[in-house]
Design a protein around this motif. Structure first.
Motif, PDB file in Angstrom:
ATOM      1  N   LYS A 163      10.970   6.705  -6.530  1.00  0.00           N
ATOM      2  CA  LYS A 163       9.483   5.550  -6.415  1.00  0.00           C
ATOM      3  C   LYS A 163       7.854   6.669  -5.690  1.00  0.00           C
ATOM      4  CE  LYS A 163      11.139   1.601  -7.499  1.00  0.00           C
ATOM      5  NZ  LYS A 163      12.108   0.522  -6.820  1.00  0.00           N
ATOM      6  N   THR A 164       6.931   7.052  -5.754  1.00  0.00           N
ATOM      7  CA  THR A 164       5.901   7.508  -5.353  1.00  0.00           C
ATOM      8  C   THR A 164       6.429   7.205  -3.503  1.00  0.00           C
ATOM      9  OG1 THR A 164       4.705   7.308  -6.634  1.00  0.00           O
ATOM     10  CG2 THR A 164       3.567   8.045  -5.549  1.00  0.00           C
ATOM     11  N   LEU A 165       6.735   6.339  -3.104  1.00  0.00           N
ATOM     12  CA  LEU A 165       7.086   5.663  -2.238  1.00  0.00           C
ATOM     13  C   LEU A 165       7.646   6.711  -1.578  1.00  0.00           C
ATOM     14  CD1 LEU A 165       6.513   1.138  -1.941  1.00  0.00           C
ATOM     15  CD2 LEU A 165       5.482   2.961  -0.571  1.00  0.00           C
ATOM     16  N   ASP A 166       9.324   6.259  -2.132  1.00  0.00           N
ATOM     17  CA  ASP A 166      10.402   7.052  -1.530  1.00  0.00           C
ATOM     18  C   ASP A 166      10.175   8.193  -1.222  1.00  0.00           C
ATOM     19  OD1 ASP A 166      11.678   5.040  -1.231  1.00  0.00           O
ATOM     20  OD2 ASP A 166      12.461   5.111  -3.425  1.00  0.00           O
ATOM     21  N   MET A 171      10.555  10.245   2.300  1.00  0.00           N
ATOM     22  CA  MET A 171      11.874  11.168   1.761  1.00  0.00           C
ATOM     23  C   MET A 171      11.580  12.105   3.718  1.00  0.00           C
ATOM     24  SD  MET A 171      14.278  11.655   0.779  1.00  0.00           S
ATOM     25  CE  MET A 171      14.417  10.984  -1.112  1.00  0.00           C
ATOM     26  N   PRO A 172      11.212  12.525   4.516  1.00  0.00           N
ATOM     27  CA  PRO A 172      10.830  12.996   5.206  1.00  0.00           C
ATOM     28  C   PRO A 172      11.282  12.121   6.496  1.00  0.00           C
ATOM     29  CG  PRO A 172       8.484  13.865   4.487  1.00  0.00           C
ATOM     30  CD  PRO A 172       9.172  12.884   3.254  1.00  0.00           C
ATOM     31  N   LEU A 173      10.875  11.164   6.203  1.00  0.00           N
ATOM     32  CA  LEU A 173      11.536  10.181   7.143  1.00  0.00           C
ATOM     33  C   LEU A 173      13.220   9.742   6.748  1.00  0.00           C
ATOM     34  CD1 LEU A 173       8.833   7.367   7.215  1.00  0.00           C
ATOM     35  CD2 LEU A 173       8.927   9.565   9.023  1.00  0.00           C
ATOM     36  N   LYS A 176      15.103   2.713   5.156  1.00  0.00           N
ATOM     37  CA  LYS A 176      13.824   2.237   3.557  1.00  0.00           C
ATOM     38  C   LYS A 176      12.960   1.442   3.907  1.00  0.00           C
ATOM     39  CE  LYS A 176      15.638   3.832  -0.843  1.00  0.00           C
ATOM     40  NZ  LYS A 176      16.594   4.286  -0.975  1.00  0.00           N
ATOM     41  N   GLN A 177      12.855   0.368   4.532  1.00  0.00           N
ATOM     42  CA  GLN A 177      12.169  -0.720   4.744  1.00  0.00           C
ATOM     43  C   GLN A 177      11.114   0.012   5.310  1.00  0.00           C
ATOM     44  OE1 GLN A 177      13.144  -4.127   6.406  1.00  0.00           O
ATOM     45  NE2 GLN A 177      11.262  -5.612   5.855  1.00  0.00           N
ATOM     46  N   ARG A 202       5.627   2.717   5.817  1.00  0.00           N
ATOM     47  CA  ARG A 202       4.947   3.440   6.923  1.00  0.00           C
ATOM     48  C   ARG A 202       3.819   4.119   5.826  1.00  0.00           C
ATOM     49  NH1 ARG A 202       8.144   6.691  11.365  1.00  0.00           N
ATOM     50  NH2 ARG A 202       6.557   8.556  11.518  1.00  0.00           N
ATOM     51  N   ALA A 203       4.675   4.825   4.859  1.00  0.00           N
ATOM     52  CA  ALA A 203       4.330   5.593   2.953  1.00  0.00           C
ATOM     53  C   ALA A 203       3.302   4.521   2.993  1.00  0.00           C
ATOM     54  CB  ALA A 203       5.458   6.002   2.112  1.00  0.00           C
ATOM     55  N   ALA A 204       3.488   2.891   2.459  1.00  0.00           N
ATOM     56  CA  ALA A 204       2.330   2.626   1.880  1.00  0.00           C
ATOM     57  C   ALA A 204       1.146   2.598   2.472  1.00  0.00           C
ATOM     58  CB  ALA A 204       3.161   1.042   2.182  1.00  0.00           C
TER      59      ALA A 204
END
Lengths: 276, 285, 235
Positions: C111-114, C118-120, C127-128, C133-135
């Protein structure tokens, strides 16, 4: 960063071997059969370090010695020479100096192996759950309900229908058998997992799912893995670092993106150039 | 002996070898000691392993009891007893447990507990508990030496999965002194706890398979089981949950054999005939 | 400039040897440059002068042929990236050095969010929080929310590029390598990206960037390094 495995000068010879075996085989001679004694130098002078949570790829065509390497590390065979130290929490274990019981204990508790052929990793005469139970029982888990529960969890995690846990794995599809193998290998949450051509021969869509699963496991459990494959795609997807092997020798090693984008050895250049 | 046959049939060298193996077996409880099982004047499988142990151990002051499935007078027991009587002049034979110093048995351990001055010899058809999971003897030897019995446990696991209980009725794998797992010969589950902490030395002889092993006195013997699925013996309760009794002596504490009598009724009686008789004697006063 | 450089490239050259054709191909030669924390150094030069090669050599996707790449780590150690152990490089990639390439390489089916988070995740963020933060970052870069839950494989070039950028910026590396981060973006989106990069600079990220437009260099660069056509040296 903690080291988990340190391999030095690992060699394997099939046959009686002679003094000239190592100096008359290898990539420059384009053979791994000793012209003097006819022995096969399956592996020579393999050295690498593996860190916790890292995925190391070993790439090469069949006969390059890549499977021999992991089979030695899993004690399926004893090497001709060389050493390997396993850093087990606070202890350091010289793998090839251990007695058979200590070796078996490491195999059962601390290492996991997934073979290309599920026949080697699974007992086809006992149920999928029983295969996982075996590994738990080796680890002295003696509570039946707990074993059932753990087996169910592991199969669910590897996306095997838990309703089928009491069926014989010989009735399963190839991809499903690999999942059961992975579940079995993970049963004791080993810090080191060895994967020998685990996706070879599976349908592409099934391959993809198995690879996803391996990555998820790595990020969840921080398991160190050695992935043996002839498939550049698998290496690209999984491995941070890669060793390229030919005629039993490592001919090139480096960060995976470097191996793929800036290969140094003629063989690797050819391999990368011919990839789809 | 006038006919040129040595006392106790076996020559002294053979006896000595068996005794040495017995000592080794006692020293390594549960370990299967190989020995050169001699040819006996009866077919292998008729108790030649047990008989060789008996013949190597028996002396002029011994009193021997031979049991087959609990009974002293079944054909097999009678024949073995006669053979020993014939080849061991001066020894006594008996059917009474209390009088015996040496007891050779097939399929049962007597109901009453044994004494420290008694030796129980069990006849064994298949000495190796691992044979059901591993065909190669080489591999089995390694598994024994490393106490690697997980595959046997998996068998138990699969049993519970399929049948909700452990279905092994006899030859129940039993761990001796915390290491070796033995096949305790075809004794019923009911007799397995008697191996544990026994007063008497218990020896196992497999003539065809050429193995001797031992459960020494006061040694631990634990039947394999799971923490939450414990080992159980046969329970002999009827449909009302009541313990069945022997129709001869009325005992509600013994291992029972089931028969169909002439009227076609199911009846139960003690498998241990000596015990049953003694119970009846007691009742008569 | 008086402050200590985050990265000093000294006399870097990169050549390729193609065994098949028995041919040496020069890619970049005698490159000298410095990158400072909170500053952006722009690499300029005609096509084929090896701008990307320099970035890849710093990231060790290419093995430098000669020269030194001195990087000062968070702990103050000076490390030659050309020779550092592979494990060390992997650690720096995880903790300190980010690379936004021209093309988005992702794990398929992720998924784009993941992808962005990923670096995080690699730094141990759960994950949460990673997704949250990605969002935030995806919103700032104007990626429609309906795309967040699907893999970026089917995205347009511009969308992929912003996903790539979000992934490179999310963990705020100490050194960020940018290879044409705005090549396929419209003016409005480019402005957003420029603003984001400026903010990261203010936060102290040192950057080495290649831009496809001269005006971007003017807008963003604190320092400009022009590369010369690589020459083949005699060995």
């Amino acid at each position: 960063m903690d080291k988990i495995l340190e391999v030095k000068g690992l060699s394997q010879v099939y046959g009686k071997g002679c003094d000239l075996c190592f100096t008359s085989t290898g990539a420059e001679f384009e053979t791994n059969i000793c012209p003097h004694c006819g022995s096969i130098v399956a592996l020579h002078d393999l050295s690498f370090d593996l860190y916790k949570g890292e995925i190391l790829g070993i790439m090469g065509e069949s006969g390059s010695g890549k499977s021999t390497a992991v089979k030695c590390l899993y004690f399926d065979q004893m090497p001709y020479s060389g050493s390997a130290i396993f850093f087990d929490d606070t202890e350091q274990k010289q793998l090839f100096n251990l007695n058979p019981a200590q070796r078996r204990s490491l195999r059962n508790h601390r290492f996991g192996m997934v073979y290309q052929n599920p026949n080697l990793g699974l007992n086809f005469d006992i149920s999928a759950g029983g295969n996982i139970a075996e590994r738990l029982l080796m680890s002295q888990v003696m509570n039946y309900s707990e074993i059932r529960e753990r087996a169910r969890e592991l199969l669910a995690r590897t996306e095997v229908l838990t309703a089928r846990m009491d069926e014989l794995p010989k009735n399963f599809s190839g991809g499903m058998q690999q999942r059961v193998q992975i579940a079995k290998a993970l049963a004791t949450r080993p810090p080191l997992l060895l994967l020998d051509e685990v996706t070879t021969g599976l349908d592409l869509s099934v391959q993809a799912k198995i690879l996803d699963l391996i990555l998820e496991i790595q990020s969840e459990l921080n398991t160190a893995m050695i992935v043996v494959t002839h498939d550049l795609g698998v290496i690209r997807l999984l491995a941070g670092r890669t060793l390229v092997m030919k005629y039993g020798r490592v001919i090139e090693s480096g960060l995976t993106d470097q191996i793929l984008e800036d290969p140094q050895h003629a063989y690797t250049q050819q391999l990368v150039a011919s990839a789809l | 002996m006038s006919n040129g046959i040595n006392f106790a049939f076996l020559d002294e060298y053979a006896k000595r070898e068996i005794r040495r193996s017995v000592i080794k077996a006692i020293c390594i409880p549960g370990y299967q000691v190989p020995y050169s099982s001699r040819e006996m004047p009866m077919g292998r499988g008729f108790g030649t392993g047990g008989l060789q142990l008996t013949l190597a151990l028996i002396g002029a002051n011994d009193s021997l009891k031979v049991i087959d499935q609990g009974s002293d007078d079944s054909v097999n027991a009678v024949n073995l007893r006669k053979f020993v009587e014939m080849t061991c002049p001066g020894i006594d034979t008996t059917t009474r447990l209390q009088e015996a110093t040496l007891i050779q048995s097939r399929h049962r351990i007597p109901e009453n507990s044994l004494r420290a001055d008694q030796i129980l010899v069990l006849q064994v058809p298949y000495p190796d508990a691992l044979v059901i999971v591993e065909p190669s003897e080489d591999k089995r030897k390694i598994m024994h030496s490393e106490a690697d019995y997980s595959r046997l446990l998996v068998k138990l696991y699969e049993d519970i999965v399929k049948f909700d209980e452990i279905t092994i009725s006899h030859r129940y794998p039993t761990r001796i002194n915390g290491h070796y797992i033995i096949d305790p010969s075809p004794i019923p589950r009911y007799d397995v706890p008697k191996l544990h902490n026994s007063n008497a030395l218990i020896l196992f002889g497999a003539g065809r398979e050429k193995k001797i092993y031992a459960v020494p006195p006061h040694c631990s013997a634990e039947p394999l089981a799971f923490d939450d699925v414990p080992f159980r013996v046969e329970n002999f309760t009827d449909s009302h949950g009541e313990r069945r009794a022997c129709k001869q002596c009325g005992s509600r504490e013994s291992f029972l054999d089931e028969f169909i009598d002439e009227q076609g009724e199911r009846v139960y009686q003690c498998s241990d005939s000596d015990y049953c008789e003694q119970q009846q004697e007691l009742a008569r006063g | 400039m008086t402050s200590k450089a985050l990265l000093t490239v000294e006399n870097l050259s990169k050549t390729f040897f193609l065994h098949e054709q028995n041919k040496v191909i020069p890619s970049s030669s005698h490159v000298n440059l410095s990158v400072y924390s909170g500053k952006l150094t722009a690499l300029i030069g005609a096509t084929g002068v090896g701008k990307s090669s320099v970035l890849k050599s710093i990231y060790r996707t290419y093995l430098p042929s000669s020269g030194r790449l001195l990087y000062e780590t968070a702990t103050g150690e000076i490390l030659d990236l050309a020779r550092a152990l592979e494990h060390r490089i992997l650690e720096l990639r995880r903790e300190e050095i980010g690379f936004v390439t021209q093309f988005l390489h992702t794990l398929p089916r992720q998924k784009t969010l993941d992808v962005v988070a990923m670096p995080l995740y690699r730094q141990g963020v759960d994950k949460q929080e990673g997704r949250a933060r990605a969002a935030e970052l995806l919103a700032e870069l104007n990626i429609p929310e309906r795309l967040w839950e699907v893999p970026p494989a089917t995205f347009s070039g511009g969308e992929k590029q912003r996903v790539n950028l979000a992934r490179g910026l999310i963990a705020s590396p100490r050194l960020l390598l940018l290879d044409e981060p705005t090549a396929s973006l419209d003016a409005k989106t480019t402005d957003r990206v420029v603003a984001l990069i400026q903010r990261k600079k203010e936060q102290g990220v040192g950057m080495l960037a290649i831009f496809h437009h001269a005006d971007l260099v003017t807008r963003m660069a604190d320092d400009v390094v022009e590369l010369n056509v690589p020459i083949l040296e005699k060995s």
